[in-house]
Design a protein around this motif. Structure first.
Motif, PDB file in Angstrom:
ATOM      1  N   SER A  76       0.792  -1.238   0.000  1.00 45.27           N
ATOM      2  CA  SER A  76       0.000   0.000   0.000  1.00 45.27           C
ATOM      3  C   SER A  76       0.820   1.281   0.000  1.00 45.27           C
ATOM      4  O   SER A  76       0.503   2.205  -0.754  1.00 45.27           O
ATOM      5  CB  SER A  76      -0.982   0.012   1.169  1.00 45.27           C
ATOM      6  OG  SER A  76      -1.957  -0.962   0.975  1.00 45.27           O
ATOM      7  N   PRO A  77       1.874   1.411   0.803  1.00 46.32           N
ATOM      8  CA  PRO A  77       2.633   2.669   0.760  1.00 46.32           C
ATOM      9  C   PRO A  77       3.236   2.958  -0.617  1.00 46.32           C
ATOM     10  O   PRO A  77       3.185   4.087  -1.103  1.00 46.32           O
ATOM     11  CB  PRO A  77       3.738   2.465   1.802  1.00 46.32           C
ATOM     12  CG  PRO A  77       3.212   1.434   2.723  1.00 46.32           C
ATOM     13  CD  PRO A  77       2.350   0.538   1.879  1.00 46.32           C
ATOM     14  N   SER A  78       3.770   1.930  -1.254  1.00 44.30           N
ATOM     15  CA  SER A  78       4.355   2.121  -2.580  1.00 44.30           C
ATOM     16  C   SER A  78       3.297   2.484  -3.608  1.00 44.30           C
ATOM     17  O   SER A  78       3.462   3.419  -4.388  1.00 44.30           O
ATOM     18  CB  SER A  78       5.080   0.846  -3.038  1.00 44.30           C
ATOM     19  OG  SER A  78       6.093   0.524  -2.136  1.00 44.30           O
ATOM     20  N   LEU A  79       2.204   1.742  -3.604  1.00 44.64           N
ATOM     21  CA  LEU A  79       1.123   2.024  -4.544  1.00 44.64           C
ATOM     22  C   LEU A  79       0.529   3.405  -4.275  1.00 44.64           C
ATOM     23  O   LEU A  79       0.227   4.159  -5.211  1.00 44.64           O
ATOM     24  CB  LEU A  79       0.039   0.950  -4.469  1.00 44.64           C
ATOM     25  CG  LEU A  79      -1.133   1.118  -5.430  1.00 44.64           C
ATOM     26  CD1 LEU A  79      -0.650   1.137  -6.886  1.00 44.64           C
ATOM     27  CD2 LEU A  79      -2.148   0.023  -5.221  1.00 44.64           C
ATOM     28  N   GLY A  80       0.377   3.752  -3.003  1.00 43.69           N
ATOM     29  CA  GLY A  80      -0.143   5.069  -2.647  1.00 43.69           C
ATOM     30  C   GLY A  80       0.736   6.188  -3.176  1.00 43.69           C
ATOM     31  O   GLY A  80       0.250   7.179  -3.729  1.00 43.69           O
ATOM     32  N   ALA A  81       2.042   6.036  -3.038  1.00 47.70           N
ATOM     33  CA  ALA A  81       2.970   7.057  -3.535  1.00 47.70           C
ATOM     34  C   ALA A  81       2.899   7.177  -5.053  1.00 47.70           C
ATOM     35  O   ALA A  81       2.910   8.286  -5.607  1.00 47.70           O
ATOM     36  CB  ALA A  81       4.385   6.733  -3.082  1.00 47.70           C
ATOM     37  N   ILE A  82       2.802   6.048  -5.719  1.00 48.16           N
ATOM     38  CA  ILE A  82       2.691   6.058  -7.190  1.00 48.16           C
ATOM     39  C   ILE A  82       1.397   6.747  -7.614  1.00 48.16           C
ATOM     40  O   ILE A  82       1.388   7.570  -8.533  1.00 48.16           O
ATOM     41  CB  ILE A  82       2.764   4.617  -7.748  1.00 48.16           C
ATOM     42  CG1 ILE A  82       4.177   4.061  -7.543  1.00 48.16           C
ATOM     43  CG2 ILE A  82       2.357   4.579  -9.218  1.00 48.16           C
ATOM     44  CD1 ILE A  82       4.284   2.564  -7.787  1.00 48.16           C
ATOM     45  N   LEU A  83       0.298   6.429  -6.944  1.00 48.69           N
ATOM     46  CA  LEU A  83      -0.990   7.034  -7.286  1.00 48.69           C
ATOM     47  C   LEU A  83      -0.997   8.542  -7.041  1.00 48.69           C
ATOM     48  O   LEU A  83      -1.575   9.295  -7.825  1.00 48.69           O
ATOM     49  CB  LEU A  83      -2.126   6.375  -6.507  1.00 48.69           C
ATOM     50  CG  LEU A  83      -2.485   4.968  -6.962  1.00 48.69           C
ATOM     51  CD1 LEU A  83      -3.431   4.314  -5.973  1.00 48.69           C
ATOM     52  CD2 LEU A  83      -3.087   4.994  -8.351  1.00 48.69           C
ATOM     53  N   VAL A  84      -0.366   8.980  -5.968  1.00 47.62           N
ATOM     54  CA  VAL A  84      -0.286  10.425  -5.708  1.00 47.62           C
ATOM     55  C   VAL A  84       0.497  11.096  -6.833  1.00 47.62           C
ATOM     56  O   VAL A  84       0.104  12.157  -7.325  1.00 47.62           O
ATOM     57  CB  VAL A  84       0.359  10.709  -4.332  1.00 47.62           C
ATOM     58  CG1 VAL A  84       0.736  12.175  -4.191  1.00 47.62           C
ATOM     59  CG2 VAL A  84      -0.597  10.321  -3.214  1.00 47.62           C
ATOM     60  N   GLY A  85       1.583  10.477  -7.247  1.00 47.04           N
ATOM     61  CA  GLY A  85       2.380  11.037  -8.332  1.00 47.04           C
ATOM     62  C   GLY A  85       1.628  11.102  -9.652  1.00 47.04           C
ATOM     63  O   GLY A  85       1.797  12.044 -10.425  1.00 47.04           O
ATOM     64  N   MET A  86       0.773  10.118  -9.901  1.00 45.86           N
ATOM     65  CA  MET A  86       0.053  10.055 -11.169  1.00 45.86           C
ATOM     66  C   MET A  86      -1.277  10.803 -11.156  1.00 45.86           C
ATOM     67  O   MET A  86      -1.665  11.387 -12.158  1.00 45.86           O
ATOM     68  CB  MET A  86      -0.188   8.592 -11.553  1.00 45.86           C
ATOM     69  CG  MET A  86       1.084   7.830 -11.865  1.00 45.86           C
ATOM     70  SD  MET A  86       0.820   6.054 -12.098  1.00 45.86           S
ATOM     71  CE  MET A  86      -0.309   6.028 -13.465  1.00 45.86           C
ATOM     72  N   HIS A  87      -1.992  10.758 -10.015  1.00 42.65           N
ATOM     73  CA  HIS A  87      -3.362  11.267  -9.978  1.00 42.65           C
ATOM     74  C   HIS A  87      -3.621  12.295  -8.885  1.00 42.65           C
ATOM     75  O   HIS A  87      -4.772  12.637  -8.638  1.00 42.65           O
ATOM     76  CB  HIS A  87      -4.357  10.107  -9.814  1.00 42.65           C
ATOM     77  CG  HIS A  87      -4.273   9.090 -10.907  1.00 42.65           C
ATOM     78  ND1 HIS A  87      -4.703   9.330 -12.190  1.00 42.65           N
ATOM     79  CD2 HIS A  87      -3.777   7.832 -10.918  1.00 42.65           C
ATOM     80  CE1 HIS A  87      -4.486   8.262 -12.939  1.00 42.65           C
ATOM     81  NE2 HIS A  87      -3.925   7.339 -12.182  1.00 42.65           N
ATOM     82  N   GLY A  88      -2.618  12.746  -8.205  1.00 40.13           N
ATOM     83  CA  GLY A  88      -2.800  13.735  -7.161  1.00 40.13           C
ATOM     84  C   GLY A  88      -3.137  13.094  -5.824  1.00 40.13           C
ATOM     85  O   GLY A  88      -3.190  11.874  -5.683  1.00 40.13           O
ATOM     86  N   GLN A  89      -3.369  13.946  -4.838  1.00 37.91           N
ATOM     87  CA  GLN A  89      -3.539  13.490  -3.459  1.00 37.91           C
ATOM     88  C   GLN A  89      -4.753  12.599  -3.241  1.00 37.91           C
ATOM     89  O   GLN A  89      -4.769  11.778  -2.336  1.00 37.91           O
ATOM     90  CB  GLN A  89      -3.622  14.692  -2.532  1.00 37.91           C
ATOM     91  CG  GLN A  89      -2.343  15.466  -2.471  1.00 37.91           C
ATOM     92  CD  GLN A  89      -2.485  16.732  -1.645  1.00 37.91           C
ATOM     93  OE1 GLN A  89      -3.470  16.910  -0.950  1.00 37.91           O
ATOM     94  NE2 GLN A  89      -1.504  17.600  -1.731  1.00 37.91           N
ATOM     95  N   ASN A  90      -5.781  12.739  -4.055  1.00 40.20           N
ATOM     96  CA  ASN A  90      -6.985  11.922  -3.877  1.00 40.20           C
ATOM     97  C   ASN A  90      -6.907  10.575  -4.599  1.00 40.20           C
ATOM     98  O   ASN A  90      -7.797   9.742  -4.436  1.00 40.20           O
ATOM     99  CB  ASN A  90      -8.230  12.677  -4.340  1.00 40.20           C
ATOM    100  CG  ASN A  90      -8.645  13.730  -3.346  1.00 40.20           C
ATOM    101  OD1 ASN A  90      -8.353  13.640  -2.162  1.00 40.20           O
ATOM    102  ND2 ASN A  90      -9.337  14.750  -3.820  1.00 40.20           N
ATOM    103  N   GLY A  91      -5.855  10.352  -5.384  1.00 39.00           N
ATOM    104  CA  GLY A  91      -5.723   9.101  -6.123  1.00 39.00           C
ATOM    105  C   GLY A  91      -5.834   7.859  -5.265  1.00 39.00           C
ATOM    106  O   GLY A  91      -6.623   6.953  -5.568  1.00 39.00           O
TER     107      GLY A  91
END
Length: 186
Positions: free
Chosen positions: A130-145
């Motif tokens: 989850s932390p890795s995926l969360g960081a990737i999603l923030v980078g790609m889709h912003g804080q709500n990703g």
């Protein structure tokens, strides 16, 4: 559902930090609102889930989690944010308890240990990824990703659980729970 829970938690901390510029006390408040409902309600939730229809409780708790997560995405007020975090936490705390009640009622005793071992492994994988995926999603889709993915995963869990609960599981909703120590409840 478990994976979505960990994504929620990490994303909530990130939102508190970046959107609300939460300092140390603000982050402590987020932690308190995230953890306290589950701690305070755990004993009562176990009794409620064991005495009521746990399938309905799972469905309701998933809906609560989805709505609270979406609310967290759109709120711009810190107090409302914290209230939604607490509501999400209450829903998040309820789901596994109700699932455990269903499992004890539906899975033959000889398979329960294996079920819990697999559930534990999946939970640990979610904690690690989850932390890795969360960081990737923030980078790609912003804080709500991460929150939107978590809401999507909970929605998928809701749909799957809804359709599987329509199978012949209704006879497990009121069956007495046999605990490993030989006691019964229900």
């Amino acid at each position: 559902s478990t994976f979505g829970s960990w994504l929620d938690f990490i994303a909530i901390l990130m939102l508190a930090s970046y959107t609300f510029q939460a300092g140390p006390y603000g982050m402590a408040a987020v932690g308190l609102f995230s953890m306290l409902p589950g701690i305070v309600l755990a004993k009562h939730l176990g009794r409620i889930c064991d005495g009521a229809n746990p399938q309905k409780i799972v469905l309701i708790s998933l809906i609560v989690r989805i709505l609270a997560t979406l609310g967290i995405c759109i709120t711009s007020h810190l107090l409302l944010f914290l209230i939604l975090v607490a509501i999400r936490s209450a829903g998040n705390s309820t789901t596994p308890i109700a699932i455990n009640v269903i499992s004890v009622r539906a899975i033959p005793q000889r398979f329960i240990r294996k079920f819990y071992a697999q559930q534990n492994i999946l939970g640990n994988v979610a904690k690690v990824l989850s932390p890795s995926l969360g960081a990737i999603l923030v980078g790609m889709h912003g804080q709500n990703g991460p929150l939107l993915l978590a809401a999507t995963l909970c929605s998928i869990s809701l749909a799957l659980f809804f359709f599987t609960s329509k199978l012949n599981l209704n006879n497990f909703s009121t069956r007495k729970t046999e605990h490993p120590n030989g006691l019964t409840s229900g």
